[in-house]
Design a protein around this motif. Structure first.
Motif, PDB file in Angstrom:
ATOM      1  N   VAL A 105       0.869  -1.185   0.000  1.00 19.42           N
ATOM      2  CA  VAL A 105       0.000   0.000   0.000  1.00 19.42           C
ATOM      3  C   VAL A 105       0.899   1.226   0.000  1.00 19.42           C
ATOM      4  CG1 VAL A 105      -1.731   1.314   1.274  1.00 19.42           C
ATOM      5  CG2 VAL A 105      -1.861  -1.186   1.219  1.00 19.42           C
ATOM      6  N   ARG A 106       0.706   2.106  -0.945  1.00 19.42           N
ATOM      7  CA  ARG A 106       1.555   3.290  -1.086  1.00 19.42           C
ATOM      8  C   ARG A 106       1.309   4.292   0.040  1.00 19.42           C
ATOM      9  NH1 ARG A 106       3.751   4.406  -6.138  1.00 19.42           N
ATOM     10  NH2 ARG A 106       3.574   6.641  -5.702  1.00 19.42           N
ATOM     11  N   THR A 107       2.367   4.989   0.415  1.00 18.18           N
ATOM     12  CA  THR A 107       2.269   6.110   1.339  1.00 18.18           C
ATOM     13  C   THR A 107       2.396   7.396   0.533  1.00 18.18           C
ATOM     14  OG1 THR A 107       3.189   4.876   3.203  1.00 18.18           O
ATOM     15  CG2 THR A 107       3.335   7.270   3.305  1.00 18.18           C
ATOM     16  N   ALA A 164      -1.349   4.844   5.383  1.00 16.78           N
ATOM     17  CA  ALA A 164      -2.595   4.105   5.595  1.00 16.78           C
ATOM     18  C   ALA A 164      -2.592   3.463   6.979  1.00 16.78           C
ATOM     19  CB  ALA A 164      -2.753   3.039   4.515  1.00 16.78           C
ATOM     20  N   ASN A 165      -3.774   3.125   7.457  1.00 15.54           N
ATOM     21  CA  ASN A 165      -3.880   2.493   8.775  1.00 15.54           C
ATOM     22  C   ASN A 165      -3.296   1.089   8.789  1.00 15.54           C
ATOM     23  OD1 ASN A 165      -5.116   4.683  10.033  1.00 15.54           O
ATOM     24  ND2 ASN A 165      -7.171   4.038   9.418  1.00 15.54           N
ATOM     25  N   ILE A 166      -3.416   0.376   7.682  1.00 18.21           N
ATOM     26  CA  ILE A 166      -2.890  -0.987   7.578  1.00 18.21           C
ATOM     27  C   ILE A 166      -2.040  -1.079   6.315  1.00 18.21           C
ATOM     28  CG2 ILE A 166      -3.441  -3.425   7.317  1.00 18.21           C
ATOM     29  CD1 ILE A 166      -5.993  -2.958   8.879  1.00 18.21           C
ATOM     30  N   ILE A 167      -0.779  -1.496   6.467  1.00 17.99           N
ATOM     31  CA  ILE A 167       0.120  -1.615   5.320  1.00 17.99           C
ATOM     32  C   ILE A 167       0.769  -3.002   5.331  1.00 17.99           C
ATOM     33  CG2 ILE A 167       2.178  -0.718   4.174  1.00 17.99           C
ATOM     34  CD1 ILE A 167       1.650   1.976   5.428  1.00 17.99           C
ATOM     35  N   PHE A 209       7.138 -11.783   5.010  1.00 20.60           N
ATOM     36  CA  PHE A 209       6.047 -10.835   4.818  1.00 20.60           C
ATOM     37  C   PHE A 209       5.591 -10.343   6.190  1.00 20.60           C
ATOM     38  CE2 PHE A 209       4.168 -14.994   5.322  1.00 20.60           C
ATOM     39  CZ  PHE A 209       3.089 -14.783   6.163  1.00 20.60           C
ATOM     40  N   GLY A 210       4.893  -9.218   6.196  1.00 19.59           N
ATOM     41  CA  GLY A 210       4.405  -8.666   7.452  1.00 19.59           C
ATOM     42  C   GLY A 210       3.295  -7.665   7.233  1.00 19.59           C
ATOM     43  N   VAL A 211       2.786  -7.135   8.339  1.00 13.35           N
ATOM     44  CA  VAL A 211       1.719  -6.140   8.308  1.00 13.35           C
ATOM     45  C   VAL A 211       2.017  -5.092   9.377  1.00 13.35           C
ATOM     46  CG1 VAL A 211      -0.743  -5.677   8.632  1.00 13.35           C
ATOM     47  CG2 VAL A 211      -0.018  -7.790   7.518  1.00 13.35           C
ATOM     48  N   LYS A 212       1.849  -3.816   9.024  1.00 10.57           N
ATOM     49  CA  LYS A 212       1.987  -2.715   9.981  1.00 10.57           C
ATOM     50  C   LYS A 212       0.614  -2.095  10.221  1.00 10.57           C
ATOM     51  CE  LYS A 212       4.932  -0.787   7.186  1.00 10.57           C
ATOM     52  NZ  LYS A 212       5.878   0.166   6.546  1.00 10.57           N
ATOM     53  N   TYR A 213       0.313  -1.851  11.500  1.00  7.56           N
ATOM     54  CA  TYR A 213      -0.961  -1.223  11.880  1.00  7.56           C
ATOM     55  C   TYR A 213      -0.670   0.103  12.578  1.00  7.56           C
ATOM     56  CZ  TYR A 213      -5.344  -0.315  14.301  1.00  7.56           C
ATOM     57  OH  TYR A 213      -6.495   0.272  14.760  1.00  7.56           O
ATOM     58  N   LYS A 214      -1.256   1.164  12.079  1.00 10.41           N
ATOM     59  CA  LYS A 214      -1.015   2.506  12.617  1.00 10.41           C
ATOM     60  C   LYS A 214      -1.712   2.688  13.953  1.00 10.41           C
ATOM     61  CE  LYS A 214      -1.596   7.401  11.367  1.00 10.41           C
ATOM     62  NZ  LYS A 214      -2.110   8.318  10.325  1.00 10.41           N
ATOM     63  N   LEU A 215      -0.914   2.983  15.001  1.00  8.82           N
ATOM     64  CA  LEU A 215      -1.473   3.254  16.320  1.00  8.82           C
ATOM     65  C   LEU A 215      -1.798   4.729  16.506  1.00  8.82           C
ATOM     66  CD1 LEU A 215       0.904   1.038  18.493  1.00  8.82           C
ATOM     67  CD2 LEU A 215      -1.417   0.482  17.732  1.00  8.82           C
ATOM     68  N   ILE A 234       3.622  -7.065  12.801  1.00  7.31           N
ATOM     69  CA  ILE A 234       3.814  -8.495  12.972  1.00  7.31           C
ATOM     70  C   ILE A 234       4.336  -9.052  11.661  1.00  7.31           C
ATOM     71  CG2 ILE A 234       1.385  -8.984  12.408  1.00  7.31           C
ATOM     72  CD1 ILE A 234       1.639 -11.436  14.269  1.00  7.31           C
ATOM     73  N   GLU A 235       5.358  -9.890  11.724  1.00  2.94           N
ATOM     74  CA  GLU A 235       5.919 -10.437  10.495  1.00  2.94           C
ATOM     75  C   GLU A 235       6.443 -11.844  10.705  1.00  2.94           C
ATOM     76  OE1 GLU A 235       8.989  -7.521   9.584  1.00  2.94           O
ATOM     77  OE2 GLU A 235      10.544  -8.955  10.182  1.00  2.94           O
TER      78      GLU A 235
END
Length: 347
Positions: A142-144, A152-155, A214-220, A228-229
């Motif tokens: 997902v582009r920033t 984005a909230n989830i990338i 692979f992983g996922v980033k969640y915006k706090l 988490i990856e």
């Protein structure tokens, strides 16, 4: 003449006005696009640091690849890591990481598993603390936009790269003879490495791996993410577990030290050194199935001088066809380093 001069002056003024209008025209205006200054469309590179903890799992001669799920769970241990990441574009980043991970394996997990009876009788185990330095390329799915503040909230993301690591496999010896501590395996030359008459030199305690994951980033909030990856590392060594080739001649190991002979061939140990579990029945089942033991005239199998297939230089101790690997799962807290404060442009 004065008339022509006046006409020429009027034409020059009209031409200049036309040029100024063209200069302000944007092709995107034909399609309703907004005429934004170019600067507002540029991506601002930024950096993050992260601290993570998670699990580690090993795959190799003691935790078979073809029992992937069981190998992942049985020898699961821990890892901690620190990363510095530089985001160069809306989707690409370069990451530098430091990881400390413990991996382990034990043949006794395979007791009673069909097709792996020989692994159980071999009776090897180990643990290994890995210190890793890595560099990987990361691609965000997902582009920033211009600033990380607009992320984005989830990338989700994928990554791959290369790592250099130090390792040092260890195991517990027979407690009745050597106590209950852990001993380093590489100096014992358990497969004859470096001894006269053996082809291989002692294996290196520095090696290379190739992280892929692979992983996922969640915006706090504005500056913090939760990530988490999962990453898999195939290595260029087959000795994370101190197991690869054939058994060494017990006499050759004994000439080096009694401890080397004991750690090189553990098939006749009655008690599993790591777990303390009695191995008698499992060894009897193995010998009986192969016609080496008569259950009608029972005896202690550990009084044998050797178990067929687990003693000679031609007997396989491991499988040299595949190198070892390990997998890390990590939960991490990510901090976006604020960009430098910029003064407004004066006009």
């Amino acid at each position: 003449m004065k008339k022509y001069s006046s006409i020429l002056l009027i034409l020059i003024i009209c031409a200049l006005n036309t040029q100024n209008s063209v200069a302000q025209f944007r092709f995107s205006n034909l399609f309703g696009g907004k005429d934004k200054p170019r600067k507002n469309r540029l991506f601002e590179p930024n950096s993050t640091v992260s601290l993570g903890v998670g699990t580690s799992s090993y795959y190799g001669d003691i935790s078979p690849y073809n029992r992937f799920l069981q190998s992942t769970v049985n020898g699961m241990r821990w890892n901690v890591n620190f990363n510095f990441t530089r985001q160069f574009s809306p989707t690409f980043a370069l990451r530098f990481g430091l990881t400390y991970a413990r991996i382990s394996g034990d043949d006794n997990y395979l007791e009673g598993v069909k097709g792996y009876e020989g692994n159980f009788v071999r009776n090897l185990h180990f643990r290994n603390d890995i210190k890793e330095l890595s560099i990987v390329g990361q691609y965000d799915l997902v582009r920033t936009s211009r600033s990380y503040l607009r992320r984005a909230n989830i990338i989700p993301y994928i990554f791959g790269g290369v790592a250099v690591f130090a390792h040092d496999p260890m195991a517990k010896p027979d407690a009745s003879l050597y106590g209950n501590g852990w001993v380093r395996l590489q100096p014992l030359n358990t497969e004859g490495q470096g001894l006269p008459g053996y082809a291989n030199n002692p294996y290196s305690l520095i090696s290379v791996s190739f992280p892929l994951g692979f992983g996922v980033k969640y915006k706090l909030n504005k500056h913090w993410d939760l990530g988490i990856e999962m990453s898999y590392r195939y290595t260029l060594t087959d000795y994370l577990d101190d197991v690869s080739g054939n058994f060494a001649d017990p006499a050759n190991l004994a000439a080096q030290s009694p401890l080397a002979a004991s750690m090189g061939n553990r098939s006749l140990e009655k008690v599993a050194a790591r777990s303390g579990k009695d191995r008698t029945q499992g060894v009897i089942n193995y010998l009986t199935a192969r016609g080496f033991y008569d259950p009608t005239a029972p005896y202690d199998p550990f009084t044998l001088t050797s178990i067929p297939g687990f003693s000679g230089k031609d007997d396989l101790r491991g499988n040299p066809s595949y190198n070892d690997a390990y997998m890390l799962t990590t939960v991490k807290l990510i901090y976006h380093i604020p960009s430098k404060i910029k003064c407004p442009v004066t006009r």
